[in-house]
Every structure is written in structure tokens, then in C-alpha cells.
Design a protein around this motif. Structure first.
Motif, PDB file in Angstrom:
ATOM      1  N   ALA A 121      -4.990 -10.581  -8.271  1.00  0.00           N
ATOM      2  CA  ALA A 121      -5.283  -9.148  -8.176  1.00  0.00           C
ATOM      3  C   ALA A 121      -4.255  -8.437  -7.313  1.00  0.00           C
ATOM      4  CB  ALA A 121      -6.685  -8.946  -7.609  1.00  0.00           C
ATOM      5  N   LEU A 122      -3.820  -9.090  -6.223  1.00  0.00           N
ATOM      6  CA  LEU A 122      -2.815  -8.478  -5.355  1.00  0.00           C
ATOM      7  C   LEU A 122      -1.484  -8.344  -6.086  1.00  0.00           C
ATOM      8  CD1 LEU A 122      -1.943  -7.362  -2.623  1.00  0.00           C
ATOM      9  CD2 LEU A 122      -1.493  -9.712  -1.869  1.00  0.00           C
ATOM     10  N   GLN A 123      -1.126  -9.340  -6.890  1.00  0.00           N
ATOM     11  CA  GLN A 123       0.121  -9.262  -7.655  1.00  0.00           C
ATOM     12  C   GLN A 123       0.094  -8.084  -8.625  1.00  0.00           C
ATOM     13  OE1 GLN A 123       2.214 -12.532  -9.110  1.00  0.00           O
ATOM     14  NE2 GLN A 123       1.352 -14.043  -7.711  1.00  0.00           N
ATOM     15  N   TRP A 124      -1.010  -7.966  -9.369  1.00  0.00           N
ATOM     16  CA  TRP A 124      -1.101  -6.849 -10.312  1.00  0.00           C
ATOM     17  C   TRP A 124      -1.209  -5.518  -9.576  1.00  0.00           C
ATOM     18  CZ3 TRP A 124       0.289  -7.158 -15.126  1.00  0.00           C
ATOM     19  CH2 TRP A 124       0.251  -8.396 -15.790  1.00  0.00           C
ATOM     20  N   GLY A 125      -1.873  -5.530  -8.433  1.00  0.00           N
ATOM     21  CA  GLY A 125      -1.951  -4.309  -7.636  1.00  0.00           C
ATOM     22  C   GLY A 125      -0.587  -3.866  -7.137  1.00  0.00           C
ATOM     23  N   THR A 126       0.258  -4.831  -6.783  1.00  0.00           N
ATOM     24  CA  THR A 126       1.625  -4.514  -6.344  1.00  0.00           C
ATOM     25  C   THR A 126       2.422  -3.897  -7.485  1.00  0.00           C
ATOM     26  OG1 THR A 126       1.544  -6.362  -4.783  1.00  0.00           O
ATOM     27  CG2 THR A 126       3.717  -5.465  -5.289  1.00  0.00           C
ATOM     28  N   LEU A 127       2.247  -4.432  -8.691  1.00  0.00           N
ATOM     29  CA  LEU A 127       2.933  -3.855  -9.848  1.00  0.00           C
ATOM     30  C   LEU A 127       2.435  -2.437 -10.118  1.00  0.00           C
ATOM     31  CD1 LEU A 127       4.863  -4.086 -12.224  1.00  0.00           C
ATOM     32  CD2 LEU A 127       3.050  -5.223 -13.527  1.00  0.00           C
ATOM     33  N   ALA A 128       1.126  -2.224  -9.990  1.00  0.00           N
ATOM     34  CA  ALA A 128       0.585  -0.881 -10.176  1.00  0.00           C
ATOM     35  C   ALA A 128       1.136   0.079  -9.127  1.00  0.00           C
ATOM     36  CB  ALA A 128      -0.944  -0.921 -10.096  1.00  0.00           C
ATOM     37  N   ALA A 129       1.286  -0.403  -7.898  1.00  0.00           N
ATOM     38  CA  ALA A 129       1.850   0.437  -6.833  1.00  0.00           C
ATOM     39  C   ALA A 129       3.294   0.812  -7.143  1.00  0.00           C
ATOM     40  CB  ALA A 129       1.768  -0.293  -5.493  1.00  0.00           C
ATOM     41  N   ALA A 130       4.039  -0.134  -7.737  1.00  0.00           N
ATOM     42  CA  ALA A 130       5.422   0.166  -8.119  1.00  0.00           C
ATOM     43  C   ALA A 130       5.464   1.270  -9.172  1.00  0.00           C
ATOM     44  CB  ALA A 130       6.102  -1.095  -8.643  1.00  0.00           C
ATOM     45  N   GLY A 131       4.544   1.201 -10.140  1.00  0.00           N
ATOM     46  CA  GLY A 131       4.478   2.253 -11.148  1.00  0.00           C
ATOM     47  C   GLY A 131       4.085   3.591 -10.549  1.00  0.00           C
ATOM     48  N   ALA A 132       3.212   3.547  -9.536  1.00  0.00           N
ATOM     49  CA  ALA A 132       2.772   4.780  -8.889  1.00  0.00           C
ATOM     50  C   ALA A 132       3.917   5.473  -8.160  1.00  0.00           C
ATOM     51  CB  ALA A 132       1.633   4.483  -7.909  1.00  0.00           C
ATOM     52  N   VAL A 133       4.911   4.691  -7.729  1.00  0.00           N
ATOM     53  CA  VAL A 133       6.068   5.293  -7.058  1.00  0.00           C
ATOM     54  C   VAL A 133       6.767   6.275  -7.995  1.00  0.00           C
ATOM     55  CG1 VAL A 133       8.350   4.816  -6.070  1.00  0.00           C
ATOM     56  CG2 VAL A 133       6.409   3.357  -5.485  1.00  0.00           C
ATOM     57  N   LEU A 134       6.874   5.922  -9.274  1.00  0.00           N
ATOM     58  CA  LEU A 134       7.477   6.825 -10.250  1.00  0.00           C
ATOM     59  C   LEU A 134       6.663   8.099 -10.400  1.00  0.00           C
ATOM     60  CD1 LEU A 134       8.537   4.295 -13.033  1.00  0.00           C
ATOM     61  CD2 LEU A 134      10.062   5.552 -11.503  1.00  0.00           C
ATOM     62  N   LEU A 135       5.346   7.961 -10.395  1.00  0.00           N
ATOM     63  CA  LEU A 135       4.484   9.138 -10.506  1.00  0.00           C
ATOM     64  C   LEU A 135       4.638  10.035  -9.286  1.00  0.00           C
ATOM     65  CD1 LEU A 135       1.227   7.506 -11.943  1.00  0.00           C
ATOM     66  CD2 LEU A 135       3.071   8.668 -13.180  1.00  0.00           C
ATOM     67  N   VAL A 136       4.752   9.429  -8.100  1.00  0.00           N
ATOM     68  CA  VAL A 136       4.975  10.207  -6.883  1.00  0.00           C
ATOM     69  C   VAL A 136       6.283  10.985  -6.990  1.00  0.00           C
ATOM     70  CG1 VAL A 136       5.489  10.043  -4.408  1.00  0.00           C
ATOM     71  CG2 VAL A 136       3.621   8.706  -5.385  1.00  0.00           C
ATOM     72  N   GLY A 137       7.320  10.331  -7.531  1.00  0.00           N
ATOM     73  CA  GLY A 137       8.607  11.005  -7.683  1.00  0.00           C
ATOM     74  C   GLY A 137       8.529  12.164  -8.663  1.00  0.00           C
ATOM     75  N   ALA A 138       7.835  11.953  -9.772  1.00  0.00           N
ATOM     76  CA  ALA A 138       7.722  13.019 -10.762  1.00  0.00           C
ATOM     77  C   ALA A 138       6.981  14.226 -10.199  1.00  0.00           C
ATOM     78  CB  ALA A 138       6.997  12.499 -12.000  1.00  0.00           C
ATOM     79  N   ALA A 139       5.936  13.969  -9.393  1.00  0.00           N
ATOM     80  CA  ALA A 139       5.181  15.070  -8.794  1.00  0.00           C
ATOM     81  C   ALA A 139       5.949  15.703  -7.635  1.00  0.00           C
ATOM     82  CB  ALA A 139       3.818  14.563  -8.305  1.00  0.00           C
ATOM     83  N   GLY A 140       6.542  14.866  -6.775  1.00  0.00           N
ATOM     84  CA  GLY A 140       7.250  15.379  -5.602  1.00  0.00           C
ATOM     85  C   GLY A 140       8.475  16.189  -5.952  1.00  0.00           C
ATOM     86  N   GLY A 141       9.129  15.846  -7.067  1.00  0.00           N
ATOM     87  CA  GLY A 141      10.332  16.564  -7.455  1.00  0.00           C
ATOM     88  C   GLY A 141      10.082  18.014  -7.799  1.00  0.00           C
ATOM     89  N   ARG A 142       8.838  18.373  -8.059  1.00  0.00           N
ATOM     90  CA  ARG A 142       8.499  19.757  -8.416  1.00  0.00           C
ATOM     91  C   ARG A 142       8.126  20.592  -7.188  1.00  0.00           C
ATOM     92  NH1 ARG A 142       5.885  16.674 -12.514  1.00  0.00           N
ATOM     93  NH2 ARG A 142       6.797  17.034 -14.586  1.00  0.00           N
ATOM     94  N   LEU A 143       8.028  19.957  -6.028  1.00  0.00           N
ATOM     95  CA  LEU A 143       7.623  20.691  -4.828  1.00  0.00           C
ATOM     96  C   LEU A 143       8.821  21.403  -4.204  1.00  0.00           C
ATOM     97  CD1 LEU A 143       5.322  17.976  -3.214  1.00  0.00           C
ATOM     98  CD2 LEU A 143       4.614  20.022  -4.480  1.00  0.00           C
TER      99      LEU A 143
END
Length: 268
Positions: A121-143
Motif C-alpha cells: 500500500a505504501l508503494q502504491w501510495g508513493t506512486l499516487a503521490a508522484a502523480g499528485a505532484v503533476l496535479l499540484v503543478g497544473a493548479a499552481g501554474g495558474r496562480l
């Protein structure tokens, strides 16, 4: 030391490149930055630093490695006094001393690498966190302004933090931890390059320091068995706090140590 010197070179290259779309996930901006010699030199130093980081992560607790990475800002600050003509004020020299003192405490207090290897679960959670970094970038770039720099810097720090955790979880040539390392590291570079090209680099650097230290340290202690030498836990906590707070004080040297109206520069 490698990351500290690379920071100035990368920011100069990023700012010399033609501005991109303004998005936090801007692959075209990264491609243009790669055409700059200074950015490439910074990446070369980053590569050496990353190799040393991998060795450290395989032998030391994550919290000790994360604090040492944050201490790269102290290297940037001192190097800036020689290479960029910057001047350190008393509070900044005190911050350099705090970083060094904090790392000394961590060196004395840190135990060996934790024996935990992490659950599936931690391994898959780490992968999900990596994907979330892209989402943070997409949202943050509009601020706008400083909010943009803070969010992109924090997102980059989270990406680098994913790398720190993923190194400890990899158990083969494939798997979610390996993919998390690649995705998290790549996303972090995208966000950091965008943050350095526009906006307040001081704010971005501070966000990055927080993102790459606090979360991974907690994962190491709570999930991977990282600990301290017997009786040295308070010293480890104090050392970690000193190193990170000192790095945050020195975050303005994410701007190349400019103390006057000189151009701001920075990087990982």
C-alpha cells in the motif's frame, strides 16, 4: 555541496530561456532551459549529487538525508559571497551556523537505516503521490505571483520527497516504487524549472525545503523504522529543526544571494 552550487547555475539557465506558457507543468520551458549551458552544468552537478544522495538513503535514516539536502542552501549562500559578490548579514551567518550545528547533531544522533521495507500500500501510495505532484503543478501554474511560486516550490519539494521515499521501497527492476521515483523526480524538475523562471524564487525555495524534508522524515520514522541511537532522539529532533529552520532563513539565497538590486537566481 553539488546541489548548492547547481542551484545558481540552473536558475540562470532557466531565466535565460525564452518564457514558456506559465504553466507549472511546462515541458517546453524545460526543453529550452536544456539548451542553456549553465542549466546543463547545473544538471551535471545535480546528477553527481543525486548519486551521492542514493548512497546516503541506503545507509542513513530519511530524516538525516532530507536535512542534509536542505542544507544545500547554506552552501549556496557561502558560495554566493565568493562567486556573486553577495554579502551575508549576521542573521544569515547565524543561519549557516545553525544548519551546520543541526547537521552535526543529526550525525551524532542518527541510527542506521530503518529495517522496514514498506507495504504494498505504501508503494502504491508513493506512486499516487508522484502523480499528485503533476496535479499540484497544473493548479499552481495558474496562480498569481508569490502564491504561484510557493505552490510550485512546495510541489517540487514533494516530488523530491517522493524520490527519497521511493529509493527505500524499490525491490526490483520494475514496480510502483521505481515508477514513483521516475515520475516524482521528473515532475519535480518540471515544477522547479517553472518556479525559477518566473515569480519569487525565495518563496519557491522555502516551499521546496518544507516539501522535501518534513513528509519524507515522517514516512521514514512511522513506516520504515528509521530511528536514532539510544537516548539521542531529542538531539535528533533538535538537529533536524535547526537544519531546516536555518535553511528557511537562507531561502533568499535561492535567489543567488542577491542582497542588493542584483538579478535573482536559484535552483535545487
Amino acid at each position: 555541496m553539488c546541489f548548492g552550487v547547481a542551484s545558481v547555475l540552473q536558475a540562470r539557465g532557466a531565466r535565460a530561456a525564452e518564457p514558456g506558457s506559465g504553466s507549472g507543468v511546462d515541458t517546453r520551458l524545460l526543453a529550452r532551459a536544456l539548451a542553456q549551458r549553465e542549466y546543463l552544468a547545473g544538471l551535471g552537478l545535480d546528477g553527481i549529487g543525486f548519486g551521492l544522495e542514493l548512497v546516503a538513503l541506503l545507509t542513513l535514516p530519511i530524516y538525516a538525508v532530507g536535512a542534509a539536502l536542505a542544507a544545500s542552501l547554506a552552501v549556496t549562500a557561502v558560495a554566493a559571497t565568493r562567486l556573486l559578490g553577495a554579502t551575508l548579514q549576521r542573521v544569515e551567518w547565524a543561519a549557516v551556523g545553525a544548519v551546520c550545528g543541526g547537521l552535526a547533531l543529526l550525525g551524532l544522533a542518527a541510527g542506521g537505516e530503518g529495517g522496514g521495507h514498506g507495504s504494498s500500500a505504501l508503494q502504491w501510495g508513493t506512486l499516487a503521490a508522484a502523480g499528485a505532484v503533476l496535479l499540484v503543478g497544473a493548479a499552481g501554474g495558474r496562480l498569481p505571483g508569490r502564491a504561484r511560486a510557493a505552490v510550485l516550490g512546495l510541489g517540487a519539494g514533494l516530488g523530491f520527497g517522493v524520490v527519497e521515499v521511493a529509493v527505500r521501497l524499490i525491490d526490483g527492476v520494475t514496480g510502483p516504487a521505481l515508477y514513483a521515483l521516475l515520475l516524482g523526480g521528473g515532475a519535480a524538475f518540471l515544477l522547479l524549472t517553472s518556479a525559477l523562471s518566473q515569480g519569487s524564487v525565495t518563496t519557491a525555495t522555502a516551499g521546496m525545503v518544507i516539501g522535501e524534508t518534513v513528509g519524507p522524515a515522517l514516512v521514514g520514522v512511522l513506516a520504515l523504522g528509521d530511528g536514532t541511537r539510544a537516548g539521542w532522539a531529542p538531539a535528533a529532533v533538535a538537529g533536524f529543526a535547526l537544519a531546516v529552520v536555518g535553511a528557511l532563513v537562507l531561502a533568499r539565497f535561492g535567489e543567488g544571494g542577491a542582497t542588493t538590486a542584483s538579478p535573482a537566481t536559484s535552483g535545487r
